[in-house]
Design a protein around this motif. Sequence first.
Motif, short mmCIF file in Angstrom:
data_model
loop_
_atom_site.label_atom_id
_atom_site.label_comp_id
_atom_site.label_asym_id
_atom_site.label_seq_id
_atom_site.Cartn_x
_atom_site.Cartn_y
_atom_site.Cartn_z
N ARG A 41 0.83 -1.21 0.00
CA ARG A 41 0.00 0.00 0.00
C ARG A 41 0.86 1.25 0.00
N TRP A 42 1.92 1.25 0.81
CA TRP A 42 2.81 2.41 0.85
C TRP A 42 3.55 2.57 -0.48
N GLN A 43 3.98 1.47 -1.05
CA GLN A 43 4.68 1.54 -2.33
C GLN A 43 3.75 2.03 -3.44
N ALA A 44 2.47 1.65 -3.36
CA ALA A 44 1.50 2.15 -4.34
C ALA A 44 1.33 3.66 -4.20
N ALA A 45 1.33 4.15 -2.97
CA ALA A 45 1.24 5.60 -2.75
C ALA A 45 2.46 6.30 -3.33
N LEU A 46 3.63 5.69 -3.16
CA LEU A 46 4.86 6.26 -3.72
C LEU A 46 4.77 6.30 -5.24
N ALA A 47 4.29 5.22 -5.84
CA ALA A 47 4.20 5.15 -7.29
C ALA A 47 3.17 6.12 -7.86
N SER A 48 2.22 6.56 -7.03
CA SER A 48 1.16 7.45 -7.51
C SER A 48 1.53 8.92 -7.40
N LEU A 49 2.74 9.24 -6.92
CA LEU A 49 3.15 10.64 -6.87
C LEU A 49 3.16 11.23 -8.28
N PRO A 50 2.60 12.41 -8.45
CA PRO A 50 2.55 12.99 -9.80
C PRO A 50 3.92 13.40 -10.30
N GLN A 51 4.08 13.38 -11.61
CA GLN A 51 5.32 13.82 -12.23
C GLN A 51 5.39 15.34 -12.21
N ILE A 52 6.45 15.87 -11.62
CA ILE A 52 6.66 17.32 -11.56
C ILE A 52 8.10 17.58 -11.97
N ASP A 53 8.29 18.49 -12.89
CA ASP A 53 9.62 18.74 -13.46
C ASP A 53 10.24 19.99 -12.87
N HIS A 54 11.55 20.14 -13.16
CA HIS A 54 12.30 21.33 -12.77
C HIS A 54 12.22 21.57 -11.25
N VAL A 55 12.58 20.51 -10.50
CA VAL A 55 12.44 20.54 -9.04
C VAL A 55 13.74 20.98 -8.38
N HIS A 56 13.61 21.79 -7.35
CA HIS A 56 14.73 22.20 -6.50
C HIS A 56 14.41 21.82 -5.06
#
Length: 324
Positions: A41-56
């Motif tokens: 369940r935790w790994q599924a939550a990790l995998a569901s994080l949205p893609q966000i670019d240009h991160v600092h």
Amino acid sequence: MIDCELLQDRWRSTALARWADLLPTQVEAGLSKRRYGDLPRWQAALASLPQIDHVHISRDTDTVSLTSAKPINQTHSAQLEESLQAMHPWRKGPFRFFDTPIDTEWRSDWKWQRLLPHISSLQGKRVLDVGCGNGYHCWRMRGAGASDVIGIDPTPLFVVQFQAVQHYAQDPNICVLPLGIEKMPTKLHAFDSVFSMGVLYHRRSPIDHLQELRDCLISGGELILETLVVEGTETDCLVPGGRYARMGNVWFLPSSAMLLLWLRKLGWKNPRLVDENLTSLEEQRSTEWMRFHSLANFLDPEDRSKTVEGYPAPRRAIFIAEAP
């Protein structure tokens, strides 16, 4: 989730070479889905994080913060909060994932502020954080200039929470591994600085733990030890008969004087107490990101100087010493 091959490639030409060969087996055991039923369940939550670019990532501020050069849309923002809440409870922090602040149970930045003026520079150092939780202090160590930071903690949820930050930060010089110090190679002598914060009182043999920490350090390397203590002299130590502050795995709470005696007896150089304070209800509390009971529920409601079991309320101390 953890790229063992990348770590092995980086470690094999260093003092960590002996550890490199053990790493895949250790990670597999520490992230066993058969042993930890909530892990998928935790790994599924990790995998569901949205893609966000240009991160600092900001690692040298009280709140470890992720920001993007582009605004985060509402869909991504809602998905991000849902994914992070699925990793509840968040114990150490604070963090900020773009426009989502995570108000954790502990104001871990307060502990960092207490110890930072007293430790040696971490610039260019290899650092080990024992019992690191979700890696909040590991990020602060990187922010203070450490060249490599390795955190170890046997709780898979904390590893997943670290990976949530790493998903965006993509920092190859920091990792959190799912194991305890007893799984590390003996007498590794590979680290310039070793932190052990909130661990000693959970060990059945605190003397053995202090020796394990010493064996991780190079000669002259620095130990930063934070633990629960009681007031008293070199002969005072509390051994709870049952639970302490509703924790069932608390074994020894020495006085600061007794802990300094232990360090000297083991041959540590220049052991010293640099901070001692009572934990406040502002530093450890329930929040929307940690909805279980916290310090207020662990203290006697009629006398906040005592735990619900009648022992002295939590008092934490920070010690520093050098390995011989």
